[in-house]
Design a protein around this motif. Structure first.
Motif, PDB file in Angstrom:
ATOM      1  N   LYS A 232    -145.656 -61.504  -2.083  1.00 51.66           N
ATOM      2  CA  LYS A 232    -144.638 -61.754  -3.100  1.00 51.66           C
ATOM      3  C   LYS A 232    -144.746 -63.200  -3.600  1.00 51.66           C
ATOM      4  O   LYS A 232    -145.334 -64.067  -2.962  1.00 51.66           O
ATOM      5  N   GLU A 233    -144.148 -63.441  -4.738  1.00 51.53           N
ATOM      6  CA  GLU A 233    -144.260 -64.726  -5.408  1.00 51.53           C
ATOM      7  C   GLU A 233    -143.775 -65.885  -4.517  1.00 51.53           C
ATOM      8  O   GLU A 233    -142.716 -65.794  -3.903  1.00 51.53           O
ATOM      9  N   GLY A 234    -144.552 -66.937  -4.477  1.00 52.78           N
ATOM     10  CA  GLY A 234    -144.191 -68.123  -3.693  1.00 52.78           C
ATOM     11  C   GLY A 234    -144.613 -68.058  -2.232  1.00 52.78           C
ATOM     12  O   GLY A 234    -144.474 -69.042  -1.500  1.00 52.78           O
ATOM     13  N   GLU A 235    -145.139 -66.909  -1.788  1.00 50.37           N
ATOM     14  CA  GLU A 235    -145.481 -66.751  -0.368  1.00 50.37           C
ATOM     15  C   GLU A 235    -146.680 -67.629   0.009  1.00 50.37           C
ATOM     16  O   GLU A 235    -146.692 -68.268   1.057  1.00 50.37           O
ATOM     17  N   TRP A 236    -147.712 -67.649  -0.873  1.00 55.33           N
ATOM     18  CA  TRP A 236    -148.901 -68.436  -0.521  1.00 55.33           C
ATOM     19  C   TRP A 236    -148.597 -69.935  -0.476  1.00 55.33           C
ATOM     20  O   TRP A 236    -149.148 -70.677   0.339  1.00 55.33           O
TER      21      TRP A 236
END
Length: 327
Positions: free
Chosen positions: A45-49
């Motif tokens: 999901k967005e922002g996870e990395w």
């Protein structure tokens, strides 16, 4: 083995050697691999990395800072302990140097007996030489062969017990690391009454309002910031000069002094024996690394890295290491 953080060091070091741009280029290669060959940036999901990168890098940054601070603290403690040992030994030498001599008075009979022994010894020497004139036998010649061996040593003075020289107005001694100067002032003074100027290659010492006791070019360069002086008991000036080149013995304090024979210097046993095992190991490593740097050779840590790379290269002869830099 699965949790061993060093198991990929050889491979990563080999990779790092091939990135002339340094860490930035290496990280760019890793990020490119993740983008091209994995779903690291797109699979979660967005922002996870971003979160994973931040937590990972901050975790290892904190560990690196802790290790750096620990090593720095150990080095400071080792230097402090070594300095304390040197100061204690210095105080012992000072106390010994200024210890008043003891005088024992002879009785009349002891004086008579001593004089008779002197006369007997003198008469025996005259008989052995076959002449009443003992002037030629009183000439000392033991050191002549040494002077004859090397003409350059002929006019040089034998070092004092501290590997320096005792002169009319001062005495100096030395180790490979420093030079110690003692100046008896023969009067009670305050530090503000003295002139002591230590430059990289020049020394001035004296009492204000009087001709300088020392004003000359030093035998070699000194570290100004690590050289100190102190007035002891108001009567004795002690100056410590930290050598820049710790591999050579000085033949004189200043150029106007007579030279001593550095061939006759008798170095003191290493003071490292006074340290505990851990501190001694750290100090020896520091000394080894310093000598290696002075000779333009790799330090122990650099040598360790080179050994790792060499082993990796031997295990992977099929890889091209032509662009690797091992300095």
């Amino acid at each position: 083995m699965a949790n061993d953080p060093e198991r990929f060091d050889s491979m990563l070091l080999a990779m790092a050697q091939q990135h002339e741009g340094g860490v930035k280029d290496l990280l760019n290669t890793i990020a490119s691999f993740l983008a091209r060959k994995t779903d690291f940036f797109t699979g979660a999901k967005e922002g996870e990395w971003q979160k994973v990168m931040k937590e990972t890098f901050f975790l290892h940054a904190e560990k690196a800072m802790q290790e750096s601070n620990r090593a720095k603290k150990e080095k400071e403690e080792a230097e402090k302990r070594l300095k304390e040992i040197q100061q204690r030994k210095e105080q012992e030498r000072i106390a010994k140097d200024f210890e008043p001599a003891s005088v024992t008075e002879l009785t009349d009979q002891e004086a008579i007996d001593m004089q008779e022994d002197i006369e007997k010894d003198k008469k025996r020497k005259e008989e052995e030489n076959g002449s009443g004139d003992a002037s030629t036998s009183d000439v000392e010649t033991p050191d002549a062969p040494e002077d004859d061996d090397d003409p350059k040593e002929k006019d040089k003075i034998k070092p004092n017990s501290g590997n320096g020289c005792d002169l009319e107005h001062y005495r100096w001694t030395q180790t490979l690391e420093e030079v110690e100067l003692r100046v008896p002032l023969r009067q009670i003074l305050r530090p503000r009454d003295l002139t002591v100027i230590i430059n990289k290659r020049h020394l001035k010492v004296g009492i204000k309002g009087q001709p300088l006791i020392i004003d000359g070019e030093l035998d070699a360069d000194v570290k100004i910031e690590e050289s100190t002086w102190v007035l002891q008991d108001g009567r004795n000036l002690l100056v410590n000069l930290e050598k820049v080149n710790k591999m050579n013995w000085w033949s004189r304090l200043v150029k106007t002094d007579p030279e001593i024979s550095t061939k006759k210097i008798n170095p003191e046993p290493s003071k490292l024996s006074d340290l505990d095992g851990e501190t001694r190991g750290l100090v020896e490593k520091m000394m080894y690394d310093q000598r290696q740097k002075e000779m333009g050779l790799p330090t122990s840590d650099e040598q360790k890295k080179q050994d790792v790379l060499k082993k990796f290269m031997e295990q992977h002869p099929e890889m091209d290491f032509s662009k690797c830099k091992f300095n």
